[in-house]
Scaffold this motif. Structure first.
Motif, PDB file in Angstrom:
ATOM      1  N   THR A   1      -8.877  -4.337  -5.163  1.00 33.01           N
ATOM      2  CA  THR A   1      -8.021  -3.231  -4.465  1.00 33.01           C
ATOM      3  C   THR A   1      -7.858  -3.755  -3.086  1.00 33.01           C
ATOM      4  O   THR A   1      -8.799  -4.974  -2.522  1.00 33.01           O
ATOM      5  N   GLY A   2      -6.957  -3.487  -2.311  1.00 33.29           N
ATOM      6  CA  GLY A   2      -6.465  -4.178  -0.990  1.00 33.29           C
ATOM      7  C   GLY A   2      -5.096  -4.456  -1.023  1.00 33.29           C
ATOM      8  O   GLY A   2      -4.121  -3.824  -1.806  1.00 33.29           O
TER       9      GLY A   2
ATOM     10  N   PHE B   1      -4.599 -10.885  10.499  1.00 28.59           N
ATOM     11  CA  PHE B   1      -5.815 -10.568  10.254  1.00 28.59           C
ATOM     12  C   PHE B   1      -6.125  -9.856   9.095  1.00 28.59           C
ATOM     13  O   PHE B   1      -5.655  -9.166   8.411  1.00 28.59           O
ATOM     14  N   GLY B   2      -7.462 -10.501   8.452  1.00 32.16           N
ATOM     15  CA  GLY B   2      -7.733 -10.171   7.218  1.00 32.16           C
ATOM     16  C   GLY B   2      -9.180 -10.078   6.990  1.00 32.16           C
ATOM     17  O   GLY B   2      -9.963 -10.324   7.830  1.00 32.16           O
ATOM     18  N   HIS B   3      -9.713  -9.495   5.692  1.00 32.55           N
ATOM     19  CA  HIS B   3     -11.042  -9.489   5.387  1.00 32.55           C
ATOM     20  C   HIS B   3     -11.397  -9.597   3.974  1.00 32.55           C
ATOM     21  O   HIS B   3     -10.393  -9.439   3.270  1.00 32.55           O
ATOM     22  N   ILE B   4     -12.605 -10.124   3.608  1.00 28.57           N
ATOM     23  CA  ILE B   4     -12.949 -10.207   2.476  1.00 28.57           C
ATOM     24  C   ILE B   4     -14.382  -9.685   2.208  1.00 28.57           C
ATOM     25  O   ILE B   4     -15.487  -9.860   2.911  1.00 28.57           O
TER      26      ILE B   4
ATOM     27  N   LEU C   1     -16.479  -0.188   3.531  1.00 28.35           N
ATOM     28  CA  LEU C   1     -14.903  -0.772   3.446  1.00 28.35           C
ATOM     29  C   LEU C   1     -14.201  -0.180   2.353  1.00 28.35           C
ATOM     30  O   LEU C   1     -14.922   0.155   1.143  1.00 28.35           O
ATOM     31  N   SER C   2     -12.898   0.214   2.398  1.00 26.77           N
ATOM     32  CA  SER C   2     -12.201   0.996   1.563  1.00 26.77           C
ATOM     33  C   SER C   2     -11.732  -0.044   0.529  1.00 26.77           C
ATOM     34  O   SER C   2     -11.015   0.399  -0.516  1.00 26.77           O
ATOM     35  N   SER C   3     -11.557  -1.261   0.695  1.00 27.05           N
ATOM     36  CA  SER C   3     -10.837  -2.049  -0.116  1.00 27.05           C
ATOM     37  C   SER C   3     -11.792  -3.450  -0.248  1.00 27.05           C
ATOM     38  O   SER C   3     -12.406  -3.824   0.862  1.00 27.05           O
TER      39      SER C   3
ATOM     40  N   ASP D   1       0.179  -0.908  11.999  1.00 26.59           N
ATOM     41  CA  ASP D   1      -0.133   0.416  11.983  1.00 26.59           C
ATOM     42  C   ASP D   1      -0.885   1.045  10.806  1.00 26.59           C
ATOM     43  O   ASP D   1      -1.029   2.041  10.451  1.00 26.59           O
ATOM     44  N   GLY D   2      -1.109   0.036   9.710  1.00 28.43           N
ATOM     45  CA  GLY D   2      -1.557   0.472   8.448  1.00 28.43           C
ATOM     46  C   GLY D   2      -0.919   0.680   7.391  1.00 28.43           C
ATOM     47  O   GLY D   2      -1.232   0.814   6.228  1.00 28.43           O
ATOM     48  N   THR D   3       0.410   0.561   7.438  1.00 33.69           N
ATOM     49  CA  THR D   3       1.459   0.793   6.585  1.00 33.69           C
ATOM     50  C   THR D   3       1.416  -0.236   5.354  1.00 33.69           C
ATOM     51  O   THR D   3       1.225  -1.684   5.892  1.00 33.69           O
ATOM     52  N   TRP D   4       1.449   0.071   4.143  1.00 37.15           N
ATOM     53  CA  TRP D   4       1.239  -1.002   3.151  1.00 37.15           C
ATOM     54  C   TRP D   4       2.548  -1.574   2.906  1.00 37.15           C
ATOM     55  O   TRP D   4       3.639  -0.856   2.663  1.00 37.15           O
ATOM     56  N   LEU D   5       2.458  -3.041   2.815  1.00 32.96           N
ATOM     57  CA  LEU D   5       3.672  -3.594   2.407  1.00 32.96           C
ATOM     58  C   LEU D   5       3.542  -3.994   0.939  1.00 32.96           C
ATOM     59  O   LEU D   5       4.531  -4.042   0.186  1.00 32.96           O
ATOM     60  N   ALA D   6       2.356  -4.197   0.563  1.00 33.18           N
ATOM     61  CA  ALA D   6       2.200  -4.697  -0.928  1.00 33.18           C
ATOM     62  C   ALA D   6       0.860  -4.338  -1.320  1.00 33.18           C
ATOM     63  O   ALA D   6      -0.022  -4.622  -0.538  1.00 33.18           O
ATOM     64  N   ARG D   7       0.461  -3.807  -2.586  1.00 30.85           N
ATOM     65  CA  ARG D   7      -0.832  -3.595  -3.042  1.00 30.85           C
ATOM     66  C   ARG D   7      -1.353  -4.770  -3.861  1.00 30.85           C
ATOM     67  O   ARG D   7      -0.440  -5.173  -4.894  1.00 30.85           O
TER      68      ARG D   7
END
Length: 405
Positions: free
Chosen positions: A72-73, A213-216, A199-201, A79-85
């Motif tokens: 997921t992610g 900015f990213g996370h794993i 975390l949700s993703s 602003d949190g808008t998704w560009l691609a899932r």
């Protein structure tokens, strides 16, 4: 064909090369400049090609058990808008494995565990590489845990594998006319959180203007985060976390949460360099370049470690086919150089259209294109580089039987 090898560098690529060479019957010594293998680093994502390479080396099962699948992610705006899932399940159906996230220290430890302790010589700097004698290579290593301080030891080998990183001294010695690594225009700060987070993703990146900015997320609930910024080379901050809180103020959660869960002393800061000028060969005599020493690339495709792992398997396979070392190294170069250099170019282009893009109009155009792209576009982009099958390596010889006492 002789079967003594020296690997210069005990990073992911160097250790993988040592495992592969031992698997096909070579005696290996790994020489590492660092005085201690202290498992430094943050986190890493491994795509299917990297996992398949680890499978070929016999380490894939252990890595999968320690890693967290990235199901997921995706990619977002500040602003949190998704560009691609991200559709990790679709990747798993297509490739047999999702992308996985693992702390670099854990991966390094699992690779080291496959090698006898006496294989590693740490705190030893290679001071000379003599290729004058046909068919033999000599290395002099200054220091090391097997050598009295300040003295030299001469190691003879039939093969040297240069896995000494983006600033490879071996590459510079072998190709003195090559300009070496170039600054990419981006710098990266990264760290592991010091506690688990809800975390949700599994994996996210967020693109702003000249910033990412990213996370794993990892199996123990902790996470690696990274912040990539357009910046002149060499800029450093007395308070990196404070600088990042200001730079990413107003960006969506969990970005503030990740920064708040980080100790200041854990933040690593490195400028990103790459080989923009491709090498004419990954081989010079009985020396083979591998990983960042051969094809240092930007991290925008998450392929740096995966390509090093591919190198390790292909090199071992070429040497396992029999014949002479020189023919095997020519085969290694012919197979690895075109693919890895193409991935290097693709990673550079991905960075220019992703994190490095800063002009407001260009950012808006990119974001619109990503939102309107078909759902399978991201999957196809990942498959383009991750759908690689390793050559099959021989099974390792059985461990000698022990007599009952």
């Amino acid at each position: 064909m002789g079967n003594i090898a020296v690997v210069v560098g005990a990073g992911i690529g160097g250790l993988a090369a040592a495992i592969g060479l031992r698997r096909v019957g070579w005696e290996v010594t790994v020489v590492e400049r660092a005085p201690l293998l202290d498992d430094a680093g943050a986190g890493i994502s491994l795509a299917a090609n990297g996992i398949r390479a680890l499978d070929a080396l016999g380490v894939g099962t252990a890595v999968r058990a320690a890693a967290r699948g990235q199901y997921t992610g995706g990619t977002r705006t500040p602003d949190g808008t998704w560009l691609a899932r991200m559709d990790g399940a679709a990747l798993e159906r297509a490739l047999g494995t999702p992308i996985v996230g693992i702390p670099r220290a854990t991966l390094h430890r699992l690779l080291r565990a496959e090698l006898p302790p006496e294989t590693l010589v740490v705190g030893a700097e290679v001071t000379e590489l003599d290729r004058a004698e046909p068919g033999r290579v000599r290395i002099r290593a200054n220091g090391g845990d097997r050598v009295a301080g300040g003295t030299e030891v001469e190691l003879e080998a039939d093969l040297v594998v240069a896995a000494d990183g983006v600033d490879s001294r071996t590459r510079a010695a072998l190709f003195p006319d090559h300009p070496g690594p170039a600054y990419s225009g981006s710098t990266v700060l990264r760290a592991l959180t010091d506690r688990p987070l809800d975390l949700s993703s599994d994996f996210e990146i967020t693109w702003g203007h000249g910033a990412e900015f990213g996370h794993i997320a990892f199996t123990d609930g902790r996470a690696e985060w990274h912040a990539v910024l357009n910046s002149p080379a060499g800029v450093r901050h007395t308070d990196p976390l404070g600088e990042l809180r200001g730079r990413f103020a107003g960006w969506h959660e969990p970005i503030p949460q990740l920064l708040d869960a980080t100790r200041p002393e854990d933040v690593l800061h490195h400028d990103i360099h790459e080989l923009t000028t491709p090498l004419p060969s990954f081989v010079a005599g009985r020396v083979a370049l591998l990983g960042d020493a051969a094809h240092a690339m930007t991290p925008n495709l998450g392929q740096g470690a995966c390509q090093a792992l591919e190198d390790a398997v292909v090199l071992a396979s070429a040497l396992a086919r029999g014949g002479d070392v020189d023919s095997a190294l020519r085969a290694y170069d012919a197979e690895r150089r075109p693919r890895s250099q193409a991935v290097t170019v693709a990673a550079r282009k991905a960075g220019r259209m992703g994190q490095q893009l800063s002009a407001p109009g260009a950012v808006a155009l990119r974001n619109t294109a990503m939102r309107l792209a078909p759902s399978g576009a991201t999957l196809r982009m990942i498959l383009r580089h991750a759908d690689w099958m390793p050559p099959r390596l021989p099974e390792p010889p059985p461990a000698p039987a022990t007599r009952p006492e």
